[in-house]
Design an enzyme around this catalytic site. Structure first.
Site, PDB file in Angstrom:
ATOM      1  CB  SER A 158      -0.776   0.148   1.051  1.00 34.70           C
ATOM      2  OG  SER A 158      -1.607  -1.372   1.381  1.00 34.70           O
ATOM      3  NE  ARG A 173       4.884  10.640  -2.786  1.00 33.78           N
ATOM      4  CZ  ARG A 173       4.364  10.619  -3.986  1.00 33.78           C
ATOM      5  NH1 ARG A 173       4.995  10.379  -5.098  1.00 33.78           N
ATOM      6  NH2 ARG A 173       2.957  10.627  -4.114  1.00 33.78           N
ATOM      7  CG  ASP A 211      -4.245  -0.605   0.342  1.00 33.36           C
ATOM      8  OD1 ASP A 211      -4.050   0.289  -0.651  1.00 33.36           O
ATOM      9  OD2 ASP A 211      -4.486  -0.026   1.688  1.00 33.36           O
TER      10      ASP A 211
END
Ligand SMILES: Nc1ncnc2c1ncn2[C@@H]1O[C@H](COP(=O)(O)OP(=O)(O)OP(=O)(O)O)[C@@H](O)[C@H]1O
Length: 486
Positions: A158, A173, A211
């Site tokens: 996620s 990132r 997710d």
């Protein structure tokens, strides 16, 4: 704690009759600062749509709009045993999913709390080693006799990762307070597969899934009306199916077996919406959170609406008011001065407090912060929590309205997951009302609006499994699962 019987009493809004004038003035200021009007919601939605489009274009924008390589709608007929893992912001879940082939599924699940030091460890092998170790103990338990072939695994990750094919993910990132060197710019599937190999664990990572995409696909597997998967958890995010012809950044990169008429799920990663500070109504506390975060000027939208930050906004207001000499006089505020000491369960519990004198809040403040607060202080805190929670819900639906308007959806289901959506008192009602404000629907029960935000059934494990099944099917047919040549 006073127990009132088996049924939980409803939370009370409470009276402000005994609250002193200086508090009422502060409350009025907070109401002004933290309220988001319908006009603002509409303006934010409008800007959101143009930012989503920018993210799909060749030049790109703040919102990554990541192609997921999920190019089929599930039919509900997918079947077989799949492993799924879900690395969220707080927990690692390991799931064995048995897809029934008739829109049904069965899951066996274990949850492993992510040691908080792993969020910022200097050694990435520690994080991926922890995942591999957790998988090993799960597989040993579920398959004591061993397995005859490598188990296919859908890896729900996620964090924003770019993918040139489905079984790869280059971390763009870290978000949600994670900060581990030498992972950004690297393939997290490879990092995990390496740790699995070192430990001789018979697992093959077939698909890397976000997710939100997992929530979208899992919900579509059981409910054909699903239009989006959204997360209101540690972070905020959403996924939906875009038409390939509208993903201009993929032009010229696709094999013929992914024609322009196909759908492709897009993982928006819209937590970064408005990093350029154009429309979101930031307070000085939001600016402070941003300035003091490990990643200033990033994840602007997320910092105002996700579970990782809501408690912190509240803490900063309380610290400010204490410094002004307004609250907690002569109290030890050492704990209050600790950044991120309050997660979003703190305001959730305050809002749940059913007592007029906010007795449960008193207990909470004593236990968590070592502070004895007056009833009036507790009422101020209560109002602050309501405002911050309400603002998160109202801002949170702008992404939904933007995507529905962009895609021309007038009706359908938005499958939502995450503790903030599921557990924060009033969040679902506030979100439905904000959507109603944007669309101008006549007030009704939240279930009766044309677009309804509903709790995703269970999501990510099943979604990752269905995506792994869809991927295996494409691979077996010799079809591409990424850009040409990937
Ligand atoms: N009772 C509660 N009410 C509201 N929010 C809560 C509650 N308990 C925990 N939270 C918040 O929910 C967040 C965790 O969300 P969730 O359980 O969905 O985890 P996650 O899967 O790690 O999140 P994500 O999917 O964004 O990575 C934490 O930031 C926490 O502050």
């Amino acid at each position: 704690m006073v127990h009132l019987g088996p049924k939980k009493p409803p939370a009370r809004k409470g009276s402000m009759a005994d609250v002193p004038k200086e508090f009422l003035e502060k409350i009025a200021e907070l109401e002004k600062e933290f309220s988001v009007s319908t006009e603002q919601l509409k303006a934010i939605t409008k800007h959101f749509i143009s930012e989503l489009d920018k993210g799909l274009s060749k030049q790109g924008g703040n919102i990554p709009m990541i192609p997921t390589w999920v190019v089929d709608y599930p039919t509900g007929k997918e079947s077989g045993d799949y492993l799924a893992i879900d690395l969220g912001g707080t927990n690692l879940r390991v799931v064995l999913v048995k897809l029934g082939g008739d829109r049904t599924f069965d899951t066996t699940q274990s949850k492993y709390k992510l040691p908080s030091a792993l969020r910022t460890t200097k050694n990435p092998d520690e994080l991926f080693g922890f995942i591999a170790d957790s998988l090993k103990s799960f597989v040993d338990e579920q398959f004591p006799e061993g397995v005859s072939a490598a188990l296919p695994l859908g890896f729900t990750f996620s964090f924003p990762a770019s993918q040139t094919k489905i079984n790869q993910g280059i971390l763009q990132r870290w978000t949600k307070g994670f900060d581990i060197p030498n992972v950004e710019g690297h393939d997290v599937v490879e990092l995990l597969q390496k740790q699995l190999k070192t430990r001789n664990i018979p697992i093959e990572v077939v698909a890397l899934v976000n997710d939100t995409t997992g929530t979208l696909v899992a919900s579509l597997y059981t409910d054909g009306e699903t239009k989006m998967g959204v997360i209101f958890g540690t972070g905020v995010n959403g996924a939906y199916y875009e038409q390939v012809s509208d993903i201009s950044k993929l032009e010229g990169k696709l094999a013929d077996d992914i024609p322009s008429s196909f759908p492709m799920a897009i993982n928006c990663e819209y937590g970064s919406f408005d990093n350029e500070n154009a429309v979101l109504p930031r307070t000085k506390y939001d600016l402070q959170i941003d300035a003091e975060s490990p990643r200033p000027n990033q994840q602007a939208y997320e910092k105002m609406s996700s579970g990782y930050y809501l408690g912190e906004v509240i803490r900063l207001v309380l610290v400010d008011y204490h410094k002004q000499g307004l609250i907690f006089k002569d109290q030890d505020v050492t704990k209050l001065n600790t950044p991120y000491i309050m997660d979003t369960s703190f305001p959730a519990r305050v809002e749940e407090d059913p007592f007029e004198n906010l007795e449960n809040t008193d207990e909470l403040l004593q236990k968590e912060l070592g502070i004895n607060a007056t009833v009036q202080e507790r009422k101020l805190i209560r109002r602050l929590c309501e405002l911050v929670g309400l603002r998160a819900a109202r801002l949170g639906v702008c992404a939904i309205s933007a995507i529905c308007q962009k895609r021309g959806y007038e009706a359908g289901h938005i499958a939502a997951d995450g503790s903030v959506f599921k557990l924060y008192p009033g969040f679902q009602e506030n979100a439905a009302e904000a959507l109603r404000d944007i669309y101008g629907w006549t007030p009704a029960k939240k279930e009766d609006y044309p677009i309804t935000i509903i709790a995703a059934e269970d999501g990510s494990g099943v979604g990752a499994a269905v995506i792994a099944a869809l991927t295996q099917k494409r691979l077996a047919a010799g079809k591409s699962v990424g850009v040409i040549g990937a």
